[in-house]
Design a protein around this motif. Structure first.
Motif, PDB file in Angstrom:
ATOM      1  N   VAL A  53       0.840  -1.197   0.000  1.00 30.03           N
ATOM      2  CA  VAL A  53       0.000   0.000   0.000  1.00 30.03           C
ATOM      3  C   VAL A  53       0.870   1.240   0.000  1.00 30.03           C
ATOM      4  N   ILE A  54       0.221   2.406  -0.190  1.00 31.92           N
ATOM      5  CA  ILE A  54       0.878   3.710  -0.067  1.00 31.92           C
ATOM      6  C   ILE A  54       0.282   4.415   1.132  1.00 31.92           C
ATOM      7  N   LYS A  55       1.160   4.971   1.983  1.00 30.31           N
ATOM      8  CA  LYS A  55       0.717   5.577   3.228  1.00 30.31           C
ATOM      9  C   LYS A  55       1.087   7.051   3.260  1.00 30.31           C
ATOM     10  N   ARG A  56       0.448   7.746   4.213  1.00 31.05           N
ATOM     11  CA  ARG A  56       0.796   9.142   4.500  1.00 31.05           C
ATOM     12  C   ARG A  56       0.519   9.432   5.950  1.00 31.05           C
ATOM     13  N   GLU A  57       1.404  10.189   6.554  1.00 35.05           N
ATOM     14  CA  GLU A  57       1.183  10.648   7.918  1.00 35.05           C
ATOM     15  C   GLU A  57       0.528  12.024   7.849  1.00 35.05           C
ATOM     16  N   GLY A  58      -0.730  12.086   8.179  1.00 32.07           N
ATOM     17  CA  GLY A  58      -1.446  13.350   8.105  1.00 32.07           C
ATOM     18  C   GLY A  58      -2.684  13.221   7.234  1.00 32.07           C
ATOM     19  N   SER A  59      -3.485  14.310   7.191  1.00 35.39           N
ATOM     20  CA  SER A  59      -4.752  14.265   6.480  1.00 35.39           C
ATOM     21  C   SER A  59      -4.523  14.400   4.978  1.00 35.39           C
ATOM     22  N   VAL A  60      -5.395  13.787   4.208  1.00 33.72           N
ATOM     23  CA  VAL A  60      -5.329  13.851   2.757  1.00 33.72           C
ATOM     24  C   VAL A  60      -6.742  13.655   2.205  1.00 33.72           C
ATOM     25  N   GLN A  61      -7.049  14.417   1.153  1.00 31.59           N
ATOM     26  CA  GLN A  61      -8.334  14.304   0.460  1.00 31.59           C
ATOM     27  C   GLN A  61      -8.048  14.053  -1.014  1.00 31.59           C
ATOM     28  N   PHE A  62      -8.539  12.918  -1.529  1.00 26.69           N
ATOM     29  CA  PHE A  62      -8.293  12.557  -2.917  1.00 26.69           C
ATOM     30  C   PHE A  62      -9.410  13.099  -3.801  1.00 26.69           C
ATOM     31  N   VAL A  63      -9.026  13.583  -4.980  1.00 22.38           N
ATOM     32  CA  VAL A  63      -9.960  14.241  -5.881  1.00 22.38           C
ATOM     33  C   VAL A  63     -10.199  13.427  -7.147  1.00 22.38           C
ATOM     34  N   ASP A  64      -9.152  12.897  -7.762  1.00 23.32           N
ATOM     35  CA  ASP A  64      -9.320  12.209  -9.040  1.00 23.32           C
ATOM     36  C   ASP A  64      -8.136  11.281  -9.266  1.00 23.32           C
ATOM     37  N   GLY A  65      -8.309  10.348 -10.189  1.00 23.05           N
ATOM     38  CA  GLY A  65      -7.252   9.444 -10.581  1.00 23.05           C
ATOM     39  C   GLY A  65      -7.583   8.777 -11.894  1.00 23.05           C
ATOM     40  N   PHE A  66      -6.560   8.418 -12.671  1.00 20.87           N
ATOM     41  CA  PHE A  66      -6.762   7.759 -13.956  1.00 20.87           C
ATOM     42  C   PHE A  66      -5.432   7.171 -14.396  1.00 20.87           C
ATOM     43  N   GLN A  67      -5.460   6.379 -15.451  1.00 20.88           N
ATOM     44  CA  GLN A  67      -4.254   5.770 -16.008  1.00 20.88           C
ATOM     45  C   GLN A  67      -4.186   6.093 -17.484  1.00 20.88           C
ATOM     46  N   ILE A  68      -3.022   6.542 -17.963  1.00 20.80           N
ATOM     47  CA  ILE A  68      -2.755   6.781 -19.375  1.00 20.80           C
ATOM     48  C   ILE A  68      -1.555   5.937 -19.757  1.00 20.80           C
ATOM     49  N   ASN A  69      -1.770   5.029 -20.680  1.00 17.39           N
ATOM     50  CA  ASN A  69      -0.751   4.044 -21.049  1.00 17.39           C
ATOM     51  C   ASN A  69      -0.328   3.278 -19.801  1.00 17.39           C
ATOM     52  N   SER A  70       0.913   3.341 -19.420  1.00 15.80           N
ATOM     53  CA  SER A  70       1.365   2.576 -18.258  1.00 15.80           C
ATOM     54  C   SER A  70       1.472   3.435 -17.008  1.00 15.80           C
ATOM     55  N   ILE A  71       1.185   4.734 -17.085  1.00 18.31           N
ATOM     56  CA  ILE A  71       1.379   5.644 -15.950  1.00 18.31           C
ATOM     57  C   ILE A  71       0.029   5.881 -15.274  1.00 18.31           C
ATOM     58  N   ILE A  72       0.047   5.789 -13.929  1.00 21.40           N
ATOM     59  CA  ILE A  72      -1.134   6.048 -13.105  1.00 21.40           C
ATOM     60  C   ILE A  72      -0.967   7.419 -12.459  1.00 21.40           C
ATOM     61  N   TYR A  73      -2.018   8.253 -12.517  1.00 22.89           N
ATOM     62  CA  TYR A  73      -2.000   9.607 -11.971  1.00 22.89           C
ATOM     63  C   TYR A  73      -3.038   9.682 -10.852  1.00 22.89           C
ATOM     64  N   ILE A  74      -2.638  10.226  -9.686  1.00 21.43           N
ATOM     65  CA  ILE A  74      -3.549  10.405  -8.559  1.00 21.43           C
ATOM     66  C   ILE A  74      -3.400  11.839  -8.058  1.00 21.43           C
ATOM     67  N   PHE A  75      -4.539  12.546  -7.929  1.00 25.44           N
ATOM     68  CA  PHE A  75      -4.538  13.931  -7.464  1.00 25.44           C
ATOM     69  C   PHE A  75      -5.183  14.009  -6.086  1.00 25.44           C
ATOM     70  N   SER A  76      -4.601  14.824  -5.217  1.00 28.39           N
ATOM     71  CA  SER A  76      -5.121  14.944  -3.855  1.00 28.39           C
ATOM     72  C   SER A  76      -4.847  16.332  -3.308  1.00 28.39           C
ATOM     73  N   ASN A  77      -5.588  16.683  -2.246  1.00 27.30           N
ATOM     74  CA  ASN A  77      -5.373  17.920  -1.485  1.00 27.30           C
ATOM     75  C   ASN A  77      -4.810  17.571  -0.118  1.00 27.30           C
ATOM     76  N   LEU A  78      -3.813  18.334   0.332  1.00 23.43           N
ATOM     77  CA  LEU A  78      -3.284  18.207   1.692  1.00 23.43           C
ATOM     78  C   LEU A  78      -3.752  19.429   2.462  1.00 23.43           C
ATOM     79  N   PRO A  79      -4.840  19.296   3.246  1.00 21.21           N
ATOM     80  CA  PRO A  79      -5.419  20.478   3.903  1.00 21.21           C
ATOM     81  C   PRO A  79      -4.463  21.181   4.846  1.00 21.21           C
ATOM     82  N   SER A  80      -3.599  20.445   5.475  1.00 18.83           N
ATOM     83  CA  SER A  80      -2.717  21.054   6.484  1.00 18.83           C
ATOM     84  C   SER A  80      -1.758  22.058   5.876  1.00 18.83           C
ATOM     85  N   SER A  81      -1.356  21.835   4.619  1.00 23.05           N
ATOM     86  CA  SER A  81      -0.399  22.741   3.977  1.00 23.05           C
ATOM     87  C   SER A  81      -0.996  23.469   2.785  1.00 23.05           C
ATOM     88  N   ASN A  82      -2.305  23.335   2.562  1.00 23.33           N
ATOM     89  CA  ASN A  82      -2.968  23.986   1.440  1.00 23.33           C
ATOM     90  C   ASN A  82      -2.251  23.669   0.125  1.00 23.33           C
TER      91      ASN A  82
END
Length: 1511
Positions: free
Chosen positions: A206-235
Motif C-alpha cells: 500500500v501507499i501511506k501518508r502521515e497526516g490528512s489527505v483528500q483525494f480528488v481524481d485518478g486515472f491511467q494513461i498508457n502505463s502511468i497512473i496519476y492520482i490527485f489529492s489535497n493536503l489540507p494542512s499545507s494547502n
C-alpha cells in the motif's frame, strides 16, 4: 404480489422525456455516483441503482435497500434486497462504481454498516454475480476518496482505491478499517488472494501518508497512473505518479510525485475541486478547477503539463511512501506550474476537457446549475465562453462529468437528484455562415449543401467550412502591399478550415464600379489566400470601394473593402490615423501610414499611442438608477468628475467577451446621460467611462434584475374623464419608467410614489364605449402587460346634499348615484362655494342605489350652504343642496340608541357563558373535522396511482363527413344537417342544379370571390356569425377543388396581414373575426384529419376515457354536475360528504316471464343517486359486452333485493328528505343498500313500476326543486341531522385536483407529444406548407422579430385547430361531453396553450389554482414546442406540385360527401342581399366585363326560379 413491486420499481425510475435538447433522468433520492461505459449509463442513488441507455431511457433498476442478517463483516452476514417490507434495517451506500467492460461486469463497493462489494452483470444489473462483505474504498458515506481500474487491459487488472484520511486516521465508523491511503484490490478470483483482496506476492502493498489527505481524481494513461489529492494542512495540491507494473509491489514502489502551484512566478497553494485529462499524445495535458481562497466562490481553471518525470528517484516523496522506514526530512517535491491558460469564473465546480480538431474544449459546471463551454486554440487563446444549460434553481453540478461515448455530442452532468444529457453545442441556432463562424465553436461547421450550421459528421458531402486552428477576430482579412517594382497587390486571406470538396472549389472575384481592378497577371487563387495585382498602381485620393466574392464549394462569401493609397492617409490625429490605417489593410511606420509590407505589422502600436493621450482621468461617483431589469433602461444618469471627454459608457459582464458600449449625451462634465442596454443574464456588471483614446476609467456597477410584473390594480376602474389615482401592485415595480393604456399607447403616464411592490399614476381619459383596457408597464423599449385589466365607466353622478348642525360645525351628507367606480372618501375634495370652507371627509355609506359621503365643516358661522364644490380627478362639480325635513326625528332616534344599547348589553352578558361553552365545544368538533379532511386528502394524494385502464375497446371515430360538418357549423345544427344530407333526384332540383352550376363557375373566379368576401365584411350588419357561416359555406362549395380553395385563402390572408401590419401584427389570427380566419380553421381541419385519426386520435380518446374513469371514482353532484375528482377549481365538489365504494350484483330481466340473466358486477358509490346508478349499470354493460343495452336509460327502472323481496329505487318518493321547499334526490345510502347487494333491472314497457315516474331532469326548475350532495341554502334544525351541517372548507379539498392531475398526467403528456411530435422527422404537409407561407409573408412585410412569427404560427395551428379538438372531443368521436369532462378539458387546453406562450408565467399567491396545476410542466413543454417549431423550420420545403398533389388526393377521398347545392343556394342568399355592394366592389377592383355579365346571369337564373323554396 409480483406485479406490484415491478410496477412500483418502474414508476420510481421513470425518466423525463425531454431528450432532444435537454434530456434528463430524475431520481427520487440523492445521486451518489454515476459512471459511463460504451452505450450505457449507471447511476448509484441513495436507495437504488439504475441502468440507462445512453439517451437516459431506463433499462433496469435495482434496489439498494434490504435486510442485513448476521454479524458485521463476517462470513455469516447476509444482505437480502427488498424495497417493500417494513422490516428494512440496512441500505447499501455505494462509494465506488466501476464498469469493467472487458470482463463484462459492473463492480460496486461501499458500505452496509461495514464494507460490502458486489459484482453485477454489465448488461443486466439485476443479475448479481458475486457479493462479499469486505472493505474496498472508504467506509465513510460522504468521503473525498476515489477508485478506478488500473492495468485494465492487462492480465492482472486492479482496483486502485485512494481513501480520505484525517490526522487521527479515524473512519468515522464503528467498523475497523485495515485500508491505508492507497490500496490495490484484485478484480478476479484467479488473482492471488482472490477477488477484492489487497494481498500481493509477499504481503499487502500500500501507499501511506502521515497526516490528512483528500483525494480528488485518478486515472491511467498508457502505463502511468496519476492520482490527485489535497493536503489540507499545507494547502497543497499533490500529484502522484505510479508505473503500472506486473505486480502490486512493483507498482506501489514506483511512487513519484509533484506539487501543483497556482502561480508561475512564486509558489501559491490552493485546493483542487475537479480534474480532467485532455485527450491526446505527449505531452500529457491536464486541467483542473481550483479554489484560490479555500472556499467555493473564487475559482480558476488552470492547464498543466503533467507528463511524468521518471528521473525522480522512486519512493522518495516527502508526503507519501510505500516503504516508510527511511528518513525523508528536508525533501521537497517537484513543482509544476500552469500553462498560459487561466480562466477565472466564480462558483466553478467541475470540468470536462475534450479535443476537437486543434482546439481544446472545456465543459465547466458551476455551483448555480450552469454548464459553460470554453474553447481554446492551439496557442491557448480562449474564445468567449457560452452557456449550454442553465438550471431553474441554484443546484450544484457534481465534480465529475462524462462525454456520451456513442455520439460524442452530449455531456452527462449530475445534480443533486438529476442527471442531464446536454448537447455539446448549439450549432443549430446559428442561421448564416457569418454567425456560425463568429461563434468560434470548433464543434460547428457551415454545411454548404444544407445551408445550415451543424456538426461535421452531419454534413455528408464534405462541403463544409469552419474556424481555423487558431482564433481570429475576422473570417476574411486583407493587406495592401507594394513591391520594389511599384506594383500594388491586394492579398485576401480566409481564416477557415474546410472540407475536402471545398479546397478545389476556391475562387475569388473582385469588382469595383470605376474600372477593371485586377490585371491578368494576377496569380490563381489557392486556398486559403488569393492575390489581386492592381491593373492601375496609382490609387485615387478618395480610394476605391471593392467587393470581393469568395466561393468555397457551394458557399459564397461577400466582403466590402476600401482600398487607399497608404502613404496618402493623413490629416488626422496620430492615434486616430493609426487605427484608420490598419482598417484599410495598410500598416504603421513611425508616425505615418505605409504599405502593409513596410511597417510594424502589429495593431498593438495604436493602443500604445492611445494610452499616451493626455486626457483628465474621469471618476464615477454614482449611476442612477443602479438597479435595472434585464431589458435595460433609457435615460440613465452617470455622475462624477472629469467627465467632459467621455464619449461612451462601457458595460462589461462576467460572461461577456465583448463589452457593450452606449453613447452619451447631455454631458456637463459632472453628469451625463446614456442608455443602459439589455442583458441576457441577471447579476452585477461593471461600468466604466470610455475616453477618445479607447481607455476606460471608473469602477461602478449596475445590477440587472428580473423584469417588473404587475399582478393587481387598485382601484380596478376609472371614470372616463381620467386622472383617477391608480395603484399597481406586483414586483420590481421600481424599475418601471412609465405606464401605458392600450387605448392610448402613444400617451405615457409617469408613475409616482414608486416602490418595489407598488406604484401610483393618473389614469388617462377614455372615450365612451371603451370598457376593458390593458395596462402596460414601459421598461426601456419593452411594454409588459399587466395580468389584470382596468375598466372605464361614466363619471360619477352627484344628486344633492343635506346639512345638519353639530355644535359649532356642520355635517354634510352628499348623495351620489350608485355605480361601479367604488369611489373612496379620499378621492373626493369638498368645499363650500360660499366662503370656500373645506369639508373634511369622515365616512361613506351605501343604501340601495345611492352612495352617501359624509363630511364635516368645523367652526362655520353659516348654519346652511346652498352649494358645494366637489373635485375628483381633474373635474369640478357644483352641487345644490336640499333641506332636511327629518332632522328632529333623527335627533329622537339618536336619543333612543343609548337605551337600546344598554338593554342589548344586559341580554348579551346573561347569555355569554352559555354561548362560550357551546362555541368551545363546536370549535373542537370543527377542528377535528378539518384535521380528518386534511389527513384524508394527503393520504389520497400519496396513494394515487395512474391505474386507469387503457384498454377501452374500439375507438368510436366519426366518419369524415360528420367530423368536418361539426367543425364547419358548430352552432348551426340545421345547416349542418342540410350540408351532409343526401342529394335528391327530382325535377325541381335539376333546375336548381343548373343555377348552382352557374354560381359554382362564378366562384372559380378568384377576383370575384375575394371581392365578394371583402364587400360583405365591410358591411356593419354582416356579423362575425355571418362571416363564419360564409367561410364554411365556401369550404363546402369548393371542397371538390382544395387547391383553388387554398389559393383563395392565401390571397385573403395576405390582405389581412397587410391590414394589420401597421397596428398590432402579434394579434393576427388570434381571434375568429374575419372570414379568412374561419376559412383557415376549416382548411386545417380538412388537411389534418388523416393525421388526427392516425396519430393523435387514440391518445385523445385515451385521455378523455381516463378523465371520465377518474371522475367516476368519486361523487358527482347530480344537480350542479360538480365532481370531487376534477381538474377545475370551479367544478370541485368540496361540499361532498363521506361515501363508500359498493359492488352491486345486477340482474337483467329477460323476456316477460320474469327470467333473470347471469349477474353482472357493477361498481357504484353509496352517495350515487338512482339515476347515476342506472347510468353506471348501462356503462358497465356496454364495456363488458361491447354493445349497449337494448333499453334506453329513460325506459328502465331498478329494484333492490332486501330480505327476499325487491324494493323499487326511485329518484324521489314519499320517503325523500325535504329541506324547506327543496327535495333531496334519493341515494343508495338513503335506501341503505349494502355492499354486494342484488339489484334487478326491469323495462318499463314489459314490467311497469307501481308508481311511474319520468326523468326529473325534464322539469324546467329541476335545479330549484331538488338537490343531491350540495345542501340548499335554507335553515334547518341541526338536531335532526347534525352531520349535514359540518363545516366544509374548499381549500382542504384542493388536493383532489392534484390527485386527478397525477392520475391522468401520462395520458395528457402522450397526447401533447403526439401533437407536436413529427413522424419520420417530418411535420404534416399542411403544417409545413402554411408555416413556410407565414415565413414568406413576414419577409415580405420586413418583420424581423422572431416572436411575431412564433405567435402567428401558434395562433394558426394550436389555437385555431388543436384547442378546438382538445375542448370538443365530440367533434371527433361518437360521444357526449359532460360538464365535468368539459371543465377538465378546459384546464388541459389552457396548459396546452401556455406551452406555446413566449412570456414567462409569474406565479404567486394570487395565481389561479388551475394555472398552478401544470406550472412545473409548462417549462418542459415549452422546450419541446421550441424544438418542434425548429424541426419544422429546418425541414426541407414542400414543393408546390407536391402539395397540390396532396390536396387533390384529399379532394378525391371525400368526393360527394357534402351537398354542394345547398351551400351554393345559401351563398346566393348573401349575394342577393348585398348585390349592390358586391357590384361596387368589383368595379373598384377593376373586374372585367365578362365577370359582371356572369354575375348578372347567375342573378337572373335564380330570379327565374319563382317556385324555389330556399328553406
Amino acid at each position: 404480489m409480483i406485479l406490484l413491486p415491478f410496477l412500483l420499481s418502474t414508476l420510481w425510475g421513470e425518466p423525463s422525456w425531454c431528450l432532444e435538447e435537454d434530456g434528463g433522468f430524475t431520481t427520487d433520492t440523492h445521486i451518489r455516483h454515476f459512471a459511463v461505459a460504451t452505450n450505457t449509463v449507471y447511476i448509484a442513488a441513495e436507495d437504488r441503482l439504475y441502468q440507462l441507455n445512453h439517451d437516459l431511457t431506463l433499462v433496469q433498476n435495482l434496489t439498494l435497500r434490504g435486510i442485513l442478517t448476521g454479524g458485521r463483516q463476517t462470513n455469516d452476514a447476509q444482505f437480502y434486497r427488498d424495497s417493500e417490507t417494513k422490516e428494512l434495517n440496512a441500505s447499501f451506500s455505494v462509494n465506488i462504481l466501476l464498469p469493467f467492460v472487458i470482463n463484462g461486469t459492473l463492480i460496486s463497493c461501499g458500505v452496509i454498516e461495514c464494507g460490502y462489494c458486489e459484482v453485477l452483470e454489465l448488461n443486466n444489473i439485476s443479475n448479481v454475480l458475486y457479493s462479499e462483505h469486505i472493505q474496498v474504498g472508504s467506509l465513510l458515506r460522504n468521503s473525498s476518496s476515489v477508485g478506478f481500474l488500473v492495468n485494465e487491459k492487462e492480465t492482472n487488472p486492479y482496483i486502485l482505491a485512494a481513501l480520505q484520511q484525517d490526522e487521527t486516521k479515524s473512519t468515522g465508523s464503528s467498523c475497523s478499517s485495515v485500508a491505508e491511503e492507497v490500496n490495490l484490490h484484485n478484480t478476479k478470483q484467479s488473482q492471488r488472494g482472490f477477488i477484492f483482496s489487497t494481498v500481493g506476492e509477499h504481503n499487502t502493498h500500500v501507499i501511506k501518508r502521515e497526516g490528512s489527505v483528500q483525494f480528488v481524481d485518478g486515472f491511467q494513461i498508457n502505463s502511468i497512473i496519476y492520482i490527485f489529492s489535497n493536503l489540507p494542512s499545507s494547502n497543497t495540491v499533490r500529484l502522484i505518479w505510479l508505473e503500472g507494473k506486473a505486480t502490486k509491489k512493483q507498482t506501489v514502489e514506483s511512487l513519484r510525485g509533484a506539487r501543483l502551484s497556482l502561480s508561475n512566478n512564486t509558489w501559491k497553494g490552493g485546493r483542487l475541486l475537479s480534474s480532467s485529462v485532455i485527450p491526446g499524445g505527449a505531452p500529457v495535458l491536464w486541467s483542473g478547477v481550483f479554489s484560490v481562497d479555500g472556499g467555493q466562490t473564487n475559482t480558476e481553471l488552470l492547464l498543466f503539463d503533467i507528463s511524468p518525470d521518471l528521473s525522480i528517484k522512486a519512493d522518495e516523496d516527502p508526503d507519501f511512501c510505500s516503504v516508510c522506514n527511511t528518513m525523508k526530512s528536508g525533501k521537497s517535491a517537484k513543482t509544476l506550474t500552469p500553462k498560459m491558460l487561466r480562466f477565472r469564473q466564480k462558483h466553478m465546480t467541475s470540468v470536462l476537457a475534450v479535443r476537437e480538431k486543434a482546439w481544446i474544449v472545456f465543459f465547466i459546471g458551476t455551483g448555480d446549475g450552469q454548464l459553460m463551454k470554453l474553447s481554446v486554440d492551439q496557442h491557448y487563446r480562449s474564445s468567449c465562453p457560452t452557456v449550454l444549460y442553465r438550471a431553474d434553481d441554484d443546484r450544484r453540478v457534481f465534480p465529475k462529468m462524462h462525454l456520451d461515448p456513442v455520439d460524442l455530442k452530449h455531456v452527462y452532468m449530475a445534480f443533486q437528484n438529476q442527471l442531464k444529457r446536454v448537447a455539446v453545442s448549439k450549432c443549430g441556432t446559428y442561421t448564416d455562415v457569418q454567425a456560425c463562424w463568429s461563434a468560434q465553436d470548433p464543434h460547428c461547421v457551415w454545411c454548404g449543401s444544407s445551408k445550415s450550421c451543424t456538426f461535421e459528421d452531419d454534413c455528408t458531402d464534405s462541403d463544409w467550412l469552419s474556424i481555423p486552428d487558431d482564433s481570429h477576430q475576422k473570417m476574411v482579412t486583407y493587406k495592401v502591399v507594394k513591391d520594389s517594382t511599384g506594383q500594388v497587390m491586394l492579398h485576401i486571406h480566409t481564416h477557415l478550415t474546410v472540407g475536402q470538396n471545398v479546397q478545389d472549389k476556391f475562387t475569388c472575384n473582385f469588382s469595383t464600379s470605376s474600372t477593371e481592378l485586377c490585371s491578368r497577371e494576377s496569380p490563381p487563387p489557392k486556398f486559403p489566400q488569393c492575390t489581386c495585382i492592381l491593373s492601375n498602381s496609382s490609387l485615387p485620393a478618395e480610394g476605391w470601394h471593392v467587393t470581393v466574392w469568395i466561393r468555397l464549394g457551394t458557399t459564397e462569401l461577400r466582403e466590402q473593402l476600401r482600398l487607399s493609397n497608404c502613404p496618402d492617409i493623413r490629416r488626422l490625429p496620430a492615434y486616430v490615423l493609426c487605427r484608420a490605417c490598419f482598417r484599410v489593410g495598410c500598416d504603421w511606420s513611425g508616425d505615418s501610414c505605409t504599405w502593409a509590407n513596410q511597417g510594424v505589422g502589429d495593431e498593438s502600436v495604436c493602443q500604445k499611442m492611445e494610452s499616451m493621450m493626455n486626457f483628465p482621468r474621469p471618476e464615477i461617483s454614482s449611476i442612477t438608477p443602479g438597479n435595472v431589469s434585464f431589458y435595460g433602461r433609457n435615460h440613465a444618469v452617470l455622475s462624477g468628475s472629469n467627465l467632459s471627454d467621455v464619449i461612451r459608457v462601457r458595460i462589461q459582464g462576467d460572461m461577456e467577451c465583448i463589452p457593450q458600449e452606449s453613447p452619451v449625451w447631455n454631458n456637463t462634465g459632472v453628469s451625463l446621460t446614456f442608455h443602459i442596454p439589455s442583458a441576457e443574464n441577471k447579476g452585477v456588471v461593471k461600468v466604466c467611462a470610455v475616453l477618445p483614446d479607447g481607455s476606460c476609467h471608473g469602477n461602478a456597477t449596475i445590477t440587472y434584475q428580473s423584469s417588473p410584473s404587475c399582478t393587481d390594480i387598485t382601484p380596478s376602474s376609472s371614470w372616463i374623464s381620467g386622472k383617477r389615482n391608480i395603484t399597481l401592485m406586483g414586483s420590481h415595480l421600481e424599475l418601471v419608467e412609465g405606464v401605458l393604456h392600450s387605448h392610448r399607447l402613444q400617451e405615457v403616464m409617469l408613475p409616482r410614489n414608486i416602490h418595489s411592490q407598488n406604484l401610483t399614476y393618473d389614469a388617462p381619459a377614455a372615450e365612451k364605449g371603451i370598457s376593458a383596457v390593458t395596462v402596460f408597464l414601459k421598461v426601456a423599449n419593452e411594454s409588459l402587460a399587466c395580468s389584470k385589466t382596468i375598466s372605464y365607466h361614466p363619471d360619477p353622478e352627484f344628486i344633492s346634499f343635506t346639512s345638519t348642525v353639530t355644535g359649532d360645525g356642520l355635517r354634510i351628507t352628499i348623495q351620489k348615484k350608485a355605480d361601479e367606480l367604488a369611489i373612496r372618501e379620499a378621492e373626493l375634495s369638498v368645499c363650500t362655494v360660499q366662503g370656500e370652507h373645506p369639508c373634511v371627509m369622515k365616512d361613506k355609506e351605501t343604501s340601495n342605489e345611492t352612495d352617501f359621503f359624509i363630511c364635516e365643516i368645523e367652526k362655520t358661522p353659516f348654519p346652511k350652504f346652498q352649494q358645494l364644490r366637489i373635485n375628483y380627478g381633474h373635474r369640478r362639480v357644483i352641487l345644490n343642496g336640499r333641506n332636511s325635513i327629518l332632522q328632529y326625528l333623527m335627533l329622537l332616534v339618536l336619543l333612543l340608541i343609548p337605551c337600546i344599547c344598554v338593554v342589548v348589553v344586559i341580554i348579551y352578558r346573561s347569555q355569554q357563558k352559555k354561548l362560550t361553552a357551546t362555541m368551545n365545544r363546536r370549535m373542537e368538533d370543527l377542528e377535528l373535522d378539518i384535521r380528518n379532511d386534511i389527513r384524508q386528502g394527503f393520504v389520497d394524494l400519496q396513494t394515487e396511482k395512474a391505474d386507469l385502464m387503457e384498454n377501452v375497446g374500439a375507438i368510436p371515430f366519426l366518419d369524415y363527413k360528420h367530423f368536418a360538418s361539426r367543425i364547419f357549423f358548430p352552432e348551426d345544427d340545421s345547416l349542418m344537417r342540410l350540408c351532409i344530407k343526401d342529394m335528391g333526384q327530382d325535377v325541381v332540383k335539376v333546375h336548381l342544379d343548373d343555377c348552382c352550376q352557374g354560381l359554382s363557375r362564378l366562384l372559380q373566379d378568384q377576383l370575384f370571390l375575394t371581392s365578394m368576401v371583402h364587400a360583405l365584411e365591410e358591411q356593419k350588419r354582416f356579423t362575425i356569425k355571418d362571416k363564419c357561416a360564409l367561410a364554411s359555406l365556401l369550404t363546402v362549395a369548393l371542397h371538390h377543388n382544395l387547391s383553388y380553395l387554398t389559393e383563395v385563402m392565401e390571397a385573403l390572408l395576405k390582405a389581412l396581414t397587410q391590414q394589420n401590419s401597421n397596428t398590432q401584427p402579434k394579434l393576427l389570427l388570434r381571434r375568429t373575426e374575419s372570414t379568412v380566419e374561419k376559412l383557415l380553421t376549416n382548411w386545417m381541419s380538412i388537411c389534418l384529419y388523416g393525421f388526427l385519426r392516425e396519430t393523435v386520435g387514440q391518445h385523445l380518446f385515451l385521455m378523455v376515457s381516463a378523465i371520465t374513469q377518474q371522475t367516476a371514482k368519486g361523487p358527482v353532484d347530480c344537480v350542479t354536475e360538480k365532481a370531487l375528482y376534477t381538474l377545475s377549481e370551479d367544478w370541485l365538489l368540496w361540499q361532498a360528504h363521506d361515501f363508500r365504494c359498493l359492488r352491486l350484483k345486477v340482474l337483467f330481466a329477460v323476456g316477460s316471464d320474469g327470467e333473470l340473466s347471469e349477474p353482472l358486477e357493477v361498481s357504484a358509490l353509496s352517495c350515487d343517486s338512482v339515476e347515476q346508478v342506472k347510468e353506471k349499470i348501462l356503462n358497465t354493460f356496454k364495456a363488458k359486452f361491447g354493445f349497449p343495452y337494448n333499453t334506453p336509460l329513460r325506459e328502465i327502472h331498478i329494484e333492490y333485493e332486501r330480505e327476499g323481496s325487491f324494493i323499487p329505487l326511485e329518484e324521489v318518493d314519499a320517503s325523500s328528505e325535504v329541506i324547506g321547499e327543496v327535495t333531496m334526490l334519493n341515494t343508495l345510502t338513503h335506501y341503505k343498500v349494502p355492499d354486494r347487494a342484488t339489484v334487478k333491472v326491469l323495462s318499463r314497457k314489459t314490467h311497469p313500476p307501481l308508481s311511474p315516474q319520468g326523468s326529473l331532469k325534464d322539469d324546467e326548475n329541476f335545479s330549484g326543486k331538488y338537490f343531491h350532495l350540495i345542501d340548499p341554502d335554507v335553515d334547518e334544525d341541526q338536531r335532526k341531522n347534525p352531520g349535514r351541517k359540518k363545516l366544509k372548507l374548499k381549500e382542504v379539498h384542493l388536493t383532489k385536483l392534484l390527485s386527478t392531475k397525477v392520475a391522468v398526467h401520462s395520458f395528457v403528456e402522450n397526447l401533447f407529444r403526439s401533437i407536436w411530435g413529427t413522424t419520420n422527422c417530418r411535420a404534416p404537409h399542411a403544417v409545413k406548407y402554411f408555416f413556410d407561407l407565414l415565413d414568406a409573408q413576414a419577409d415580405c412585410m420586413k418583420i424581423s422579430d422572431p416572436d411575431v412569427l412564433h405567435i402567428w404560427k401558434t395562433n394558426s395551428l394550436p389555437l385555431r385547430f388543436w384547442i378546438n379538438i382538445l375542448k370538443n372531443p365530440q367533434f371527433v368521436f361518437d360521444m357526449q361531453k359532460t360538464p365535468q369532462l368539459d371543465s377538465c378539458l378546459t384546464v388541459i387546453a389552457q396548459a396546452f396553450m401556455d406551452s406555446f406562450s413566449l412570456s414567462e408565467t409569474q406565479l404567486g399567491k394570487h395565481t389561479p389554482i388551475n394555472k398552478l396545476l401544470y406550472a412545473k410542466d409548462i417549462p418542459k413543454f415549452k422546450q419541446e414546442v421550441k424544438a418542434y417549431y425548429k424541426q419544422i423550420r429546418d425541414q426541407p420545403s414542400i414543393t408546390d406540385s407536391e402539395f397540390r398533389e396532396f390536396l387533390q388526393e384529399e379532394s378525391k377521398k371525400h368526393e360527394n360527401e357534402f351537398n354542394e347545392a345547398v351551400a351554393l343556394r345559401e351563398l346566393y342568399k348573401y349575394i342577393q342581399c348585398y348585390f349592390t355592394e358586391i357590384k361596387e366592389k368589383l368595379n373598384q377592383n377593376g373586374a372585367p366585363l365578362e365577370t359582371m355579365e356572369q354575375l348578372y346571369h347567375v342573378k337572373n337564373s335564380f330570379d327565374r326560379l319563382k317556385s324555389c323554396s330556399w328553406d
